[in-house]
Design a protein around this motif. Structure first.
Motif, PDB file in Angstrom:
ATOM      1  N   UNK A 247      -7.518  -5.250  12.281  1.00  0.00           N
ATOM      2  CA  UNK A 247      -6.521  -5.991  11.502  1.00  0.00           C
ATOM      3  C   UNK A 247      -7.040  -6.699  10.261  1.00  0.00           C
ATOM      4  N   UNK A 248      -8.332  -6.783  10.073  1.00  0.00           N
ATOM      5  CA  UNK A 248      -8.865  -7.560   8.948  1.00  0.00           C
ATOM      6  C   UNK A 248      -8.566  -6.887   7.612  1.00  0.00           C
ATOM      7  N   UNK A 249      -8.579  -7.701   6.555  1.00  0.00           N
ATOM      8  CA  UNK A 249      -8.375  -7.189   5.197  1.00  0.00           C
ATOM      9  C   UNK A 249      -9.743  -6.775   4.655  1.00  0.00           C
ATOM     10  N   UNK A 250     -10.193  -5.620   5.068  1.00  0.00           N
ATOM     11  CA  UNK A 250     -11.468  -5.083   4.583  1.00  0.00           C
ATOM     12  C   UNK A 250     -11.432  -3.561   4.729  1.00  0.00           C
ATOM     13  N   UNK A 251     -12.202  -2.867   3.914  1.00  0.00           N
ATOM     14  CA  UNK A 251     -12.175  -1.398   3.965  1.00  0.00           C
ATOM     15  C   UNK A 251     -12.504  -0.877   5.358  1.00  0.00           C
ATOM     16  N   UNK A 252     -11.808   0.159   5.768  1.00  0.00           N
ATOM     17  CA  UNK A 252     -12.089   0.819   7.018  1.00  0.00           C
ATOM     18  C   UNK A 252     -11.230   0.394   8.181  1.00  0.00           C
ATOM     19  N   UNK A 253     -10.512  -0.734   8.049  1.00  0.00           N
ATOM     20  CA  UNK A 253      -9.624  -1.151   9.133  1.00  0.00           C
ATOM     21  C   UNK A 253      -8.283  -0.428   9.003  1.00  0.00           C
ATOM     22  N   UNK A 254      -7.562  -0.377  10.090  1.00  0.00           N
ATOM     23  CA  UNK A 254      -6.242   0.244  10.034  1.00  0.00           C
ATOM     24  C   UNK A 254      -5.311  -0.561   9.128  1.00  0.00           C
ATOM     25  N   UNK A 255      -5.413  -1.890   9.199  1.00  0.00           N
ATOM     26  CA  UNK A 255      -4.566  -2.695   8.334  1.00  0.00           C
ATOM     27  C   UNK A 255      -4.824  -2.363   6.864  1.00  0.00           C
ATOM     28  N   UNK A 256      -6.105  -2.270   6.476  1.00  0.00           N
ATOM     29  CA  UNK A 256      -6.419  -1.973   5.072  1.00  0.00           C
ATOM     30  C   UNK A 256      -5.863  -0.618   4.661  1.00  0.00           C
ATOM     31  N   UNK A 257      -5.926   0.355   5.566  1.00  0.00           N
ATOM     32  CA  UNK A 257      -5.374   1.680   5.257  1.00  0.00           C
ATOM     33  C   UNK A 257      -3.874   1.591   4.977  1.00  0.00           C
ATOM     34  N   UNK A 258      -3.169   0.880   5.808  1.00  0.00           N
ATOM     35  CA  UNK A 258      -1.725   0.764   5.621  1.00  0.00           C
ATOM     36  C   UNK A 258      -1.394  -0.069   4.380  1.00  0.00           C
ATOM     37  N   UNK A 259      -2.103  -1.169   4.222  1.00  0.00           N
ATOM     38  CA  UNK A 259      -1.866  -2.074   3.096  1.00  0.00           C
ATOM     39  C   UNK A 259      -2.137  -1.379   1.774  1.00  0.00           C
ATOM     40  N   UNK A 260      -3.139  -0.504   1.745  1.00  0.00           N
ATOM     41  CA  UNK A 260      -3.519   0.198   0.524  1.00  0.00           C
ATOM     42  C   UNK A 260      -2.786   1.530   0.337  1.00  0.00           C
ATOM     43  N   UNK A 261      -1.957   1.893   1.286  1.00  0.00           N
ATOM     44  CA  UNK A 261      -1.278   3.191   1.198  1.00  0.00           C
ATOM     45  C   UNK A 261      -0.533   3.354  -0.117  1.00  0.00           C
ATOM     46  N   UNK A 262       0.018   2.257  -0.624  1.00  0.00           N
ATOM     47  CA  UNK A 262       0.812   2.346  -1.848  1.00  0.00           C
ATOM     48  C   UNK A 262      -0.003   2.816  -3.042  1.00  0.00           C
ATOM     49  N   UNK A 263      -1.327   2.667  -2.980  1.00  0.00           N
ATOM     50  CA  UNK A 263      -2.196   3.130  -4.052  1.00  0.00           C
ATOM     51  C   UNK A 263      -1.991   4.625  -4.295  1.00  0.00           C
ATOM     52  N   UNK A 264      -1.597   5.335  -3.240  1.00  0.00           N
ATOM     53  CA  UNK A 264      -1.414   6.781  -3.352  1.00  0.00           C
ATOM     54  C   UNK A 264      -0.326   7.153  -4.344  1.00  0.00           C
ATOM     55  N   UNK A 265       0.652   6.298  -4.498  1.00  0.00           N
ATOM     56  CA  UNK A 265       1.743   6.637  -5.433  1.00  0.00           C
ATOM     57  C   UNK A 265       1.193   6.867  -6.837  1.00  0.00           C
ATOM     58  N   UNK A 266       0.305   5.989  -7.274  1.00  0.00           N
ATOM     59  CA  UNK A 266      -0.246   6.144  -8.622  1.00  0.00           C
ATOM     60  C   UNK A 266      -1.259   7.268  -8.676  1.00  0.00           C
ATOM     61  N   UNK A 267      -2.092   7.363  -7.629  1.00  0.00           N
ATOM     62  CA  UNK A 267      -3.122   8.387  -7.627  1.00  0.00           C
ATOM     63  C   UNK A 267      -2.494   9.778  -7.687  1.00  0.00           C
ATOM     64  N   UNK A 268      -1.321   9.908  -7.128  1.00  0.00           N
ATOM     65  CA  UNK A 268      -0.618  11.196  -7.181  1.00  0.00           C
ATOM     66  C   UNK A 268       0.133  11.382  -8.489  1.00  0.00           C
ATOM     67  N   UNK A 269       0.099  10.384  -9.346  1.00  0.00           N
ATOM     68  CA  UNK A 269       0.790  10.492 -10.618  1.00  0.00           C
ATOM     69  C   UNK A 269       2.269  10.193 -10.542  1.00  0.00           C
ATOM     70  N   UNK A 270       2.741   9.671  -9.411  1.00  0.00           N
ATOM     71  CA  UNK A 270       4.168   9.424  -9.248  1.00  0.00           C
ATOM     72  C   UNK A 270       4.695   8.310 -10.146  1.00  0.00           C
ATOM     73  N   UNK A 271       3.787   7.489 -10.675  1.00  0.00           N
ATOM     74  CA  UNK A 271       4.198   6.427 -11.575  1.00  0.00           C
ATOM     75  C   UNK A 271       3.527   6.573 -12.939  1.00  0.00           C
ATOM     76  N   UNK A 272       3.105   7.779 -13.288  1.00  0.00           N
ATOM     77  CA  UNK A 272       2.347   7.991 -14.525  1.00  0.00           C
ATOM     78  C   UNK A 272       3.238   8.464 -15.667  1.00  0.00           C
ATOM     79  N   UNK A 273       3.000   7.847 -16.824  1.00  0.00           N
ATOM     80  CA  UNK A 273       3.751   8.198 -18.028  1.00  0.00           C
ATOM     81  C   UNK A 273       2.775   8.431 -19.166  1.00  0.00           C
ATOM     82  N   UNK A 274       3.301   8.786 -20.275  1.00  0.00           N
ATOM     83  CA  UNK A 274       2.511   8.853 -21.501  1.00  0.00           C
ATOM     84  C   UNK A 274       3.319   8.187 -22.605  1.00  0.00           C
ATOM     85  N   UNK A 275       2.647   7.811 -23.673  1.00  0.00           N
ATOM     86  CA  UNK A 275       3.370   7.298 -24.827  1.00  0.00           C
ATOM     87  C   UNK A 275       3.335   8.355 -25.926  1.00  0.00           C
TER      88      UNK A 275
END
Length: 338
Positions: A247-275
């Motif tokens: 449950x701790x907020x540190x890399x490798x815990x299940x909590x950190x995996x779930x908490x950081x899951x949202x990072x995938x949205x950007x890594x997949x380019x789902x929020x990427x634009x250009x000017x």
């Protein structure tokens, strides 16, 4: 230029927030500008990270720590949403992060104090000893702060402007909202689930056992079995360290995996634009460079619901696994991605 809509997360620390290098999970551009001559070194690093990053939601001690850099405990999820008006809205958003390409940003934070199962002293009855858990009251909850630029012309630097129309204002806002919801769902499926499970065993004791130790062990077994597999701590007796391994907020815990899951949205380019250069911008200052926003191929807002998105990432969990693209470091209490 590939424009980042930043999103960050910050862990709320026990009492005083401890800054992390480069603000922990620093603005992983969620819409990252692409330079005319290719990617910046930061963008290249992000491309290498691939798959899991994004408009994430991890800041260093929460939105730069609230006020003077300190993050305090809260008893309810706190959500702040700010549409930033022209002419300096984008500039003010960038003041919140070291990523100066960000055009929209979500910061999320939580103090590293997960709910921990502890037992009350076993009670002796006529048939033996019984045990129950200590009830857990309020627990740490996410603090989320979203920024996005409102409709209008935003001055980035002298002579350089970004025009944001109403449609893009809504898309950028909705993208940040996705990160905020991701954080809430991750918390509900981890810390909230644990709190509720602990409290369910505080209501009444289990079957009698021949000794206090046997009653405590039996209670622990029942408690662990009641949790989803990923949330089950190791050991045959209640142990704070084993519970924090999950449950701790540190890399490798299940909590950190779930908490950081949202990072995938950007890594997949789902929020990427250009000017791109604006076509015949109205009322532009003489000699000014005026750009507008356009979607990159993988841009997807609205994307998957937070429930579906987090569930998808949950299915990929393995002990010790770290979300690719996360900048959360061992010992850090904070982080952010843009």
């Amino acid at each position: 230029m590939r424009q980042p809509i930043g999103s960050m997360w910050a862990a709320r620390q026990p009492r005083v927030r401890v800054p992390t290098p480069d603000r922990a999970i620093e603005a992983m551009p969620h819409h990252r500008p692409r330079g005319r001559h290719g990617l910046s070194s930061e963008q290249e690093a992000i491309v290498e990270l691939q798959s899991l990053a994004g408009n994430g939601a991890v800041a260093w001690a929460l939105a730069e720590g609230r006020a003077a850099g300190r993050v305090t405990s809260v008893d309810a999820i706190e959500l702040t949403r700010e549409g930033m008006p022209p002419a300096d809205g984008v500039t003010r958003i960038r003041e919140q992060t070291s990523n100066k390409l960000t055009i929209a940003l979500t910061q999320r934070g939580i103090r590293d104090e997960p709910p921990i199962m502890r037992t009350q002293p076993p009670e002796k009855g006529k048939d033996g000893y019984t045990a129950r858990t200590r009830k857990v009251g309020s627990i740490e909850e996410p603090m989320i702060h979203e920024w996005w630029p409102k409709d209008g012309r935003h001055e980035l630097t002298k002579g350089s402007f970004l025009d944001v129309d109403h449609d893009w204002e809504e898309k950028l806002r909705d993208g940040e909202d996705e990160h905020g919801r991701d954080a809430r769902v991750a918390w509900e499926l981890t810390w909230k689930k644990v709190q509720d499970t602990i409290n369910s065993f505080a209501e009444k004791p289990g079957p009698p056992a021949p000794s206090p130790e046997a009653a405590t062990k039996a209670l622990w077994r029942r408690y662990v079995k009641a949790l989803p597999t990923e949330l089950q701590p190791a050991g045959d007796m209640p142990n704070d360290a084993k519970q924090r391994d999950v449950l701790a907020v540190r890399p490798g815990t299940f909590f950190a995996w779930m908490w950081e899951a949202t990072v995938a949205r950007d890594q997949r380019g789902n929020h990427s634009t250009k000017t791109v250069p604006a076509m015949s911008p109205k009322n532009a200052p003489k000699g000014a460079m005026v750009n507008t926003i356009a979607a990159l191929p993988d841009f997807k807002v609205p994307g998957k619901s937070s429930e579906d998105f987090v569930a998808e990432l949950r299915a990929k969990w393995a002990p010790g696994k770290i979300i690719q693209g996360s900048k959360l470091k061992a010992g850090d209490e904070t982080g952010k991605d843009g």
